[in-house]
Design an enzyme around this catalytic site. Structure first.
Site, PDB file in Angstrom:
ATOM      1  N   PHE A 149      21.480  -8.707   3.660  1.00 52.01           N
ATOM      2  CA  PHE A 149      22.701  -9.513   3.787  1.00 52.01           C
ATOM      3  C   PHE A 149      23.692  -9.288   2.668  1.00 52.01           C
ATOM      4  CE2 PHE A 149      20.126 -12.297   1.013  1.00 52.01           C
ATOM      5  CZ  PHE A 149      21.066 -12.708   0.081  1.00 52.01           C
ATOM      6  N   LYS A 174      19.864  -2.257  12.349  1.00 58.65           N
ATOM      7  CA  LYS A 174      19.523  -3.664  12.537  1.00 58.65           C
ATOM      8  C   LYS A 174      20.492  -4.464  11.675  1.00 58.65           C
ATOM      9  CE  LYS A 174      16.205  -7.297  11.476  1.00 58.65           C
ATOM     10  NZ  LYS A 174      17.219  -8.077  10.750  1.00 58.65           N
ATOM     11  N   SER A 227      13.321  -6.785   0.521  1.00 64.58           N
ATOM     12  CA  SER A 227      12.275  -7.231  -0.389  1.00 64.58           C
ATOM     13  C   SER A 227      11.178  -6.180  -0.533  1.00 64.58           C
ATOM     14  CB  SER A 227      11.666  -8.536   0.109  1.00 64.58           C
ATOM     15  OG  SER A 227      10.890  -8.314   1.273  1.00 64.58           O
ATOM     16  N   CYS A 282      20.672  -6.022  -6.047  1.00 62.66           N
ATOM     17  CA  CYS A 282      19.485  -5.435  -6.670  1.00 62.66           C
ATOM     18  C   CYS A 282      19.817  -4.720  -7.972  1.00 62.66           C
ATOM     19  CB  CYS A 282      18.789  -4.490  -5.707  1.00 62.66           C
ATOM     20  SG  CYS A 282      19.792  -3.093  -5.180  1.00 62.66           S
ATOM     21  N   GLU A 383      12.160 -11.673  -9.023  1.00 59.28           N
ATOM     22  CA  GLU A 383      13.556 -11.641  -8.615  1.00 59.28           C
ATOM     23  C   GLU A 383      13.988 -13.001  -8.071  1.00 59.28           C
ATOM     24  OE1 GLU A 383      16.111  -8.256  -6.493  1.00 59.28           O
ATOM     25  OE2 GLU A 383      14.878  -9.370  -5.058  1.00 59.28           O
TER      26      GLU A 383
END
Length: 500
Positions: A149, A174, A227, A282, A383
């Site tokens: 996202f 996707k 993730s 990230c 994280e």
């Protein structure tokens, strides 16, 4: 409220699903659209459409394929403000960050425009007497891209789609459930640029339907961002089914600040890295490892700068920190902040309970700073993906480097210092795949790969750079031999088995 469709075969299609997810405007908390969770059959049908399109697209000369990408680049520039607003509205990045997201999509498109030179092979005449060998790079077929996202423009339309289709493949993306609209708008621009139907397709579905990509015989490779737990799963299952995978995963990037670093300049660099995009990236910088001699002054300056950061709606161009993506993610960050307090870290700046006048329903958090974070505290290791900065204190360079290298993630690592010696030592010995020396966000330009290490990446070939073209192509070596008239008359000929 708009009811979205999925994009397959060059057109929007109404899903037959009865399951829809809500898409929010994080700045207001309002639901702006419903996105379908496509059925298993719709995902499989879209893969079949991409496979059929590959038959003709792969035969288009590469110099003609990239002409479409040149047009896409032009359309991105023409629609820059519209695309920036769309990213800001559905994700919550402030205006400059949303624009940067779109600019990164343009950068990846520009890199793909150079595919004709990148995809060129190699040759060797007289590899053995009379034998010539040529290496070609060829497309593979249908690829899948699984989008997170947090970068709704850059990742699908900068990292995945341009290089994939420039190399002659087709792709099924996707779409991100929280932020699907940007990618769908890009798909429209690709069609306007002349991309044949079925080359670029976008389905929106849950993880259950996305599992199809991992085992489907017509999917040749998967590019994933998300993730670490999901990345490991995708890598292991897809690789076991003969697919190539690049899985870009979590991070907990650290910066080492030595005593000789200029406090004001260093703090300014950390601010953007730690709190930009509300920490939802990230390559954020959520941990600073400060040498004791500079720690007090650095923390004081960071607090001062953070308190001056204007929290506001994403599309207000004066906002310095926008909302996080939705209520669930905000709640997760709040739990991490409480966990940091419970673990005994010193809360220097508390970003909870922030409200923005006129936007009380938005998902806002102010910048949060913890000091005296130790290695036994999970907030400094895991994280959080939010605007939370942790300060760890060390006595020496060696102690700081050891702390950084003990972390299981290794996307980026940074050092702030004026010492050439320690900069060189750090560059050689850090585990980070992308290293910054007095650079808070060490993301290289697209001609270099986005090269995370350890639990931040699974695969052999990274996205972008030369790795990108190799990931979306495979090599074929062709050895030829031609005979003169005398050789033609011989009933037996010498052969080459590849040895010299």
């Amino acid at each position: 409220m708009e009811k979205l469709k999925y994009f397959a075969g060059g057109q929007y299609r109404e899903s037959k699903t009865d399951k829809y997810n809500e898409v929010y405007n994080p700045s207001t908390g309002e639901v702006t659209a419903l996105v379908p969770c496509c059925t298993k059959e719709e995902v499989e049908e879209t893969i079949a459409i991409a496979k059929e399109a590959y038959k003709t697209w792969s035969k288009v000369p590469i110099v003609k394929r990239v002409q479409i990408l040149y047009k896409v680049r032009q359309l991105i520039e023409e629609h820059m403000e519209e695309l920036t607003y769309l990213v800001a509205q559905e994700h919550g990045k402030v205006w400059s960050e949303a624009e940067g997201d779109v600019l990164k999509a343009k950068e990846g498109t520009e890199l793909a425009c150079s595919a004709p030179s990148l995809i060129m092979g190699e040759s060797l005449m007289n590899a053995s007497k009379g034998f010539d060998t040529v290496l070609y790079r060829e497309s593979l077929g249908v690829f899948a891209g699984i989008i997170p996202f947090n970068f709704p423009a850059m990742i699908p339309m900068g990292w995945m789609t341009p290089m994939c289709i420039a190399a002659g493949n087709t792709i099924v993306l996707k779409g991100a459930s929280f932020t699907p609209r940007t990618a769908l708008r890009f798909a429209e621009l690709y069609k306007e640029a002349g991309l044949p139907d079925g080359v670029l397709n976008i389905v929106t579905c849950s993880r259950d339907e996305a599992e199809i990509f991992l085992t489907h015989p017509d999917i040749k490779g998967i590019s994933f961002v998300g993730s670490t737990s999901v990345g490991k799963h995708i890598y292991s299952v897809a690789a076991a089914h003969g697919k190539r995978v690049q899985a870009l995963c979590e991070a907990k990037n650290h910066a080492l600040v030595l005593n000789d670093a200029p406090v004001d300049r260093t703090a300014a660099g950390i601010m953007n890295s730690a709190f930009g995009c509300a920490g939802e990236r990230c390559m954020a910088l959520p941990v600073v490892v400060a040498q004791e001699g500079i720690a007090d002054a650095l923390v004081a300056k960071l607090k001062e700068l953070a308190q001056g950061l204007k929290v506001g709606p994403a599309y207000d161009k004066t906002s310095g920190l926008g909302p996080v993506v939705n209520a669930k993610h905000k709640e997760s960050i709040l739990k991490w902040i409480q966990k940091g307090i419970d673990e005994g870290a010193e809360l220097v700046l508390d970003g909870r309970n922030v409200t923005v006048e006129g936007f009380e329903g938005g998902y806002y958090l102010g910048p949060t700073i913890f000091d005296h974070v130790t290695e036994d505290m999970s907030i400094g290791t895991n994280e959080i993906f939010g605007p939370v900065l942790c300060i760890k204190r060390v006595k020496t360079f060696e102690e700081g480097l050891e702390i950084m290298n003990n972390n299981p993630f290794a996307n980026g690592s940074v050092i702030f210092t004026q010492s050439g010696y320690y900069s060189r030592e750090f560059m050689e010995r850090t585990h980070g795949g992308m290293v910054g020396i007095n650079v808070g966000i060490p993301v290289p330009v697209g001609v270099f790969p986005f090269s995370g290490h350890k639990d931040s990446f699974f695969g052999d070939l990274h996205c972008l750079g030369k790795d990108g073209i190799k990931f979306y192509t495979e090599s074929k070596c062709v050895t030829t031999r031609w005979f003169d008239e005398e050789e033609m008359k011989k009933t037996t000929v010498s052969t080459w088995d590849g040895t010299i």
